[in-house]
Every structure is written in structure tokens, then in C-alpha cells.
Design a protein around this motif. Structure first.
Motif, PDB file in Angstrom:
ATOM      1  N   GLU A  40      43.186  30.467  76.616  1.00  0.00           N
ATOM      2  CA  GLU A  40      44.159  29.665  75.862  1.00  0.00           C
ATOM      3  C   GLU A  40      44.156  28.218  76.363  1.00  0.00           C
ATOM      4  OE1 GLU A  40      48.922  29.820  75.194  1.00  0.00           O
ATOM      5  OE2 GLU A  40      47.857  31.739  75.135  1.00  0.00           O
ATOM      6  N   SER A  41      44.088  28.044  77.681  1.00  0.00           N
ATOM      7  CA  SER A  41      44.032  26.694  78.260  1.00  0.00           C
ATOM      8  C   SER A  41      42.752  25.984  77.856  1.00  0.00           C
ATOM      9  CB  SER A  41      44.118  26.756  79.788  1.00  0.00           C
ATOM     10  OG  SER A  41      45.375  27.224  80.191  1.00  0.00           O
ATOM     11  N   LEU A  42      41.641  26.708  77.861  1.00  0.00           N
ATOM     12  CA  LEU A  42      40.361  26.108  77.474  1.00  0.00           C
ATOM     13  C   LEU A  42      40.416  25.615  76.033  1.00  0.00           C
ATOM     14  CD1 LEU A  42      37.414  25.389  78.093  1.00  0.00           C
ATOM     15  CD2 LEU A  42      36.820  27.754  77.461  1.00  0.00           C
ATOM     16  N   ARG A  43      40.978  26.432  75.150  1.00  0.00           N
ATOM     17  CA  ARG A  43      41.109  26.013  73.745  1.00  0.00           C
ATOM     18  C   ARG A  43      41.995  24.780  73.642  1.00  0.00           C
ATOM     19  NH1 ARG A  43      43.002  30.334  71.680  1.00  0.00           N
ATOM     20  NH2 ARG A  43      45.175  29.683  71.759  1.00  0.00           N
ATOM     21  N   ALA A  44      43.105  24.752  74.360  1.00  0.00           N
ATOM     22  CA  ALA A  44      44.012  23.603  74.324  1.00  0.00           C
ATOM     23  C   ALA A  44      43.316  22.349  74.862  1.00  0.00           C
ATOM     24  CB  ALA A  44      45.278  23.894  75.132  1.00  0.00           C
ATOM     25  N   ILE A  45      42.531  22.506  75.918  1.00  0.00           N
ATOM     26  CA  ILE A  45      41.778  21.373  76.476  1.00  0.00           C
ATOM     27  C   ILE A  45      40.771  20.856  75.451  1.00  0.00           C
ATOM     28  CG2 ILE A  45      40.041  20.745  78.204  1.00  0.00           C
ATOM     29  CD1 ILE A  45      41.589  22.766  80.097  1.00  0.00           C
ATOM     30  N   ALA A  46      40.041  21.779  74.829  1.00  0.00           N
ATOM     31  CA  ALA A  46      39.045  21.370  73.828  1.00  0.00           C
ATOM     32  C   ALA A  46      39.712  20.675  72.648  1.00  0.00           C
ATOM     33  CB  ALA A  46      38.239  22.584  73.364  1.00  0.00           C
ATOM     34  N   LEU A  92      39.052  16.938  71.362  1.00  0.00           N
ATOM     35  CA  LEU A  92      38.713  16.624  69.973  1.00  0.00           C
ATOM     36  C   LEU A  92      39.665  15.569  69.418  1.00  0.00           C
ATOM     37  CD1 LEU A  92      37.847  20.117  68.443  1.00  0.00           C
ATOM     38  CD2 LEU A  92      36.312  18.142  68.681  1.00  0.00           C
ATOM     39  N   GLY A  93      40.924  15.646  69.801  1.00  0.00           N
ATOM     40  CA  GLY A  93      41.889  14.639  69.352  1.00  0.00           C
ATOM     41  C   GLY A  93      41.514  13.246  69.817  1.00  0.00           C
ATOM     42  N   ALA A  94      41.000  13.131  71.044  1.00  0.00           N
ATOM     43  CA  ALA A  94      40.591  11.822  71.578  1.00  0.00           C
ATOM     44  C   ALA A  94      39.237  11.384  71.021  1.00  0.00           C
ATOM     45  CB  ALA A  94      40.535  11.869  73.098  1.00  0.00           C
ATOM     46  N   LEU A  95      38.322  12.347  70.862  1.00  0.00           N
ATOM     47  CA  LEU A  95      36.968  12.029  70.411  1.00  0.00           C
ATOM     48  C   LEU A  95      36.884  11.835  68.899  1.00  0.00           C
ATOM     49  CD1 LEU A  95      35.133  14.615  72.662  1.00  0.00           C
ATOM     50  CD2 LEU A  95      34.958  12.122  72.859  1.00  0.00           C
ATOM     51  N   ASP A  96      37.807  12.450  68.173  1.00  0.00           N
ATOM     52  CA  ASP A  96      37.785  12.419  66.709  1.00  0.00           C
ATOM     53  C   ASP A  96      39.213  12.273  66.184  1.00  0.00           C
ATOM     54  OD1 ASP A  96      36.887  12.700  64.047  1.00  0.00           O
ATOM     55  OD2 ASP A  96      37.132  14.877  64.138  1.00  0.00           O
ATOM     56  N   GLU A 110      40.545  10.682  63.780  1.00  0.00           N
ATOM     57  CA  GLU A 110      40.756  10.741  62.328  1.00  0.00           C
ATOM     58  C   GLU A 110      40.554  12.136  61.772  1.00  0.00           C
ATOM     59  OE1 GLU A 110      38.580   8.053  63.445  1.00  0.00           O
ATOM     60  OE2 GLU A 110      40.446   6.939  63.676  1.00  0.00           O
ATOM     61  N   GLY A 111      40.108  13.080  62.624  1.00  0.00           N
ATOM     62  CA  GLY A 111      39.891  14.449  62.156  1.00  0.00           C
ATOM     63  C   GLY A 111      38.710  14.588  61.227  1.00  0.00           C
ATOM     64  N   VAL A 112      37.689  13.752  61.421  1.00  0.00           N
ATOM     65  CA  VAL A 112      36.499  13.806  60.574  1.00  0.00           C
ATOM     66  C   VAL A 112      35.714  15.091  60.828  1.00  0.00           C
ATOM     67  CG1 VAL A 112      34.278  12.680  60.079  1.00  0.00           C
ATOM     68  CG2 VAL A 112      36.343  11.308  60.396  1.00  0.00           C
ATOM     69  N   GLU A 113      35.607  15.467  62.094  1.00  0.00           N
ATOM     70  CA  GLU A 113      34.878  16.680  62.445  1.00  0.00           C
ATOM     71  C   GLU A 113      35.661  17.900  61.974  1.00  0.00           C
ATOM     72  OE1 GLU A 113      31.872  17.267  63.927  1.00  0.00           O
ATOM     73  OE2 GLU A 113      31.542  15.120  63.799  1.00  0.00           O
ATOM     74  N   THR A 114      34.944  18.865  61.446  1.00  0.00           N
ATOM     75  CA  THR A 114      35.564  20.096  60.994  1.00  0.00           C
ATOM     76  C   THR A 114      36.112  20.855  62.190  1.00  0.00           C
ATOM     77  OG1 THR A 114      34.001  20.205  59.173  1.00  0.00           O
ATOM     78  CG2 THR A 114      35.142  22.239  59.729  1.00  0.00           C
ATOM     79  N   ARG A 115      37.341  21.297  62.080  1.00  0.00           N
ATOM     80  CA  ARG A 115      37.951  22.137  63.096  1.00  0.00           C
ATOM     81  C   ARG A 115      37.729  23.588  62.696  1.00  0.00           C
ATOM     82  NH1 ARG A 115      38.254  17.265  64.593  1.00  0.00           N
ATOM     83  NH2 ARG A 115      40.002  16.488  65.786  1.00  0.00           N
ATOM     84  N   TYR A 116      37.760  24.465  63.659  1.00  0.00           N
ATOM     85  CA  TYR A 116      37.524  25.874  63.370  1.00  0.00           C
ATOM     86  C   TYR A 116      38.661  26.450  62.549  1.00  0.00           C
ATOM     87  CZ  TYR A 116      36.760  30.818  63.746  1.00  0.00           C
ATOM     88  OH  TYR A 116      36.564  32.127  63.434  1.00  0.00           O
ATOM     89  N   ALA A 117      38.295  27.094  61.473  1.00  0.00           N
ATOM     90  CA  ALA A 117      39.231  27.869  60.664  1.00  0.00           C
ATOM     91  C   ALA A 117      38.485  29.132  60.271  1.00  0.00           C
ATOM     92  CB  ALA A 117      39.654  27.098  59.419  1.00  0.00           C
ATOM     93  N   PRO A 118      38.968  30.284  60.701  1.00  0.00           N
ATOM     94  CA  PRO A 118      38.235  31.508  60.402  1.00  0.00           C
ATOM     95  C   PRO A 118      38.043  31.694  58.898  1.00  0.00           C
ATOM     96  CG  PRO A 118      40.184  31.974  61.748  1.00  0.00           C
ATOM     97  CD  PRO A 118      40.221  30.518  61.384  1.00  0.00           C
TER      98      PRO A 118
END
Length: 168
Positions: free
Chosen positions: A136-142, A146-150, A152-160
Motif C-alpha cells: 500500500e505504501s509503495l502504491r502511494a509513493i508511486a 506520478l503526481g510530481a512527474l505528470d 497534468e495527468g497526461v500519462e494513463t493511470r491504472y484502471a482495471p
């Protein structure tokens, strides 16, 4: 350079450990896939993205974006995948500038055969060595990264897809 805020010893250790783990993880996944299915990890990822796309197809531009790949690098990979009958490429009807890439039946079977070994390797090198709290911590860190690296949310986030887990 004198204005730089240098990493302290603990930050330096964390940074270098993180880089080593990411590098070794990618190499481990690539070795396992090549050994068990003859696919490099990048080719496997392309097949996964196509399998999760409606109709198993998308534009080359969209696939390159999802894979974080340059169009020329993807074009080379697509040529190999097409040569092995794992995908097919064709021009969008009415728009000769747009190339569509589509997962073939053989590509879907290849992915289906490769996925169990790949998932077992992901479990072995990641989820079997951390507890659920660490996961859970690893996912939160990632997600924070992603929030800092992207931002604007251009990169697709995981959605099952369809609410289920993916093959990667």
C-alpha cells in the motif's frame, strides 16, 4: 552549483537503492519473459496494452504514448511483432496518416500463455517480499511520484479493465 540542496546520506542511500531495485526489477522481468515465452518485456507490455484496449486495437501514436516509447522505437518493435503474427498494422480507413495496430488471435494466445509466468515473477520479486502494508505504501509513493512527474495527468493511470486485474 553552490545553491544546490544536496541529498543527505539517508536520502542518497534511498535514492540509489530505489534506482538499483528498479533496474534489477526490469532486468528480472525481461529475463523471465524471454526465457519462458521469447518475448522481451517491452513487447509483452505492448500486447497487454492492446489486449486491454476496446477491440484489441489502437493507434500507433496511442500505443507509443502508453508504452512511453518513441514512435520510431515502437515502429521497430511493431515490425517484429507483426513478423511473428502477434499484431497487425493497417491504415485507418479514410485517414492514410493514421496507423492502427491490432492484436491478432496468435498475439492473444501468446499473451495468455506468457501471463502466468510473468505474474509469478512479479509476485516472487515484489509481492512475496513485502507485506500488504508495504505494498500500500509503495502504491502511494508511486502515485505521489506520478503526481510530481505528470502533474497534468497526461500519462494513463491504472484502471482495471472491466473492474478486474490486468495481466501485468
Amino acid at each position: 552549483m553552490s545553491d544546490a540542496v544536496w541529498l543527505d546520506e539517508e536520502q542518497q542511500r534511498t535514492w540509489r537503492t530505489f534506482l538499483a531495485a528498479v533496474h534489477l526489477l526490469e532486468a528480472s522481468l525481461d529475463r523471465q519473459l524471454r526465457r519462458d515465452s521469447g518475448l522481451p518485456h517491452t513487447y509483452y507490455q505492448a500486447l497487454v496494452m492492446l489486449s486491454e484496449s476496446p477491440g484489441g486495437a489502437m493507434t500507433m501514436t496511442e500505443l507509443a504514448r502508453l508504452l512511453r516509447s518513441s514512435p520510431s522505437r515502437l515502429s521497430h518493435a511493431a515490425a517484429r511483432l507483426e513478423e511473428d503474427d502477434l499484431i497487425r498494422r493497417f491504415r485507418r480507413p479514410g485517414d492514410r496518416r493514421t496507423t492502427i495496430v491490432e492484436l491478432t488471435e496468435r498475439g492473444a494466445r501468446t499473451l495468455e500463455e506468457a501471463a502466468p509466468g510473468h505474474v509469478a515473477q512479479v509476485r516472487r520479486v515484489l509481492f512475496d517480499v513485502i507485506d500488504p502494508e508495504q505494498a500500500e505504501s509503495l502504491r502511494a509513493i508511486a502515485e505521489a511520484m506520478l503526481g510530481a512527474l505528470d502533474p497534468e495527468g497526461v500519462e494513463t493511470r491504472y484502471a482495471p479493465p472491466g473492474g478486474t486485474g490486468g495481466q501485468d
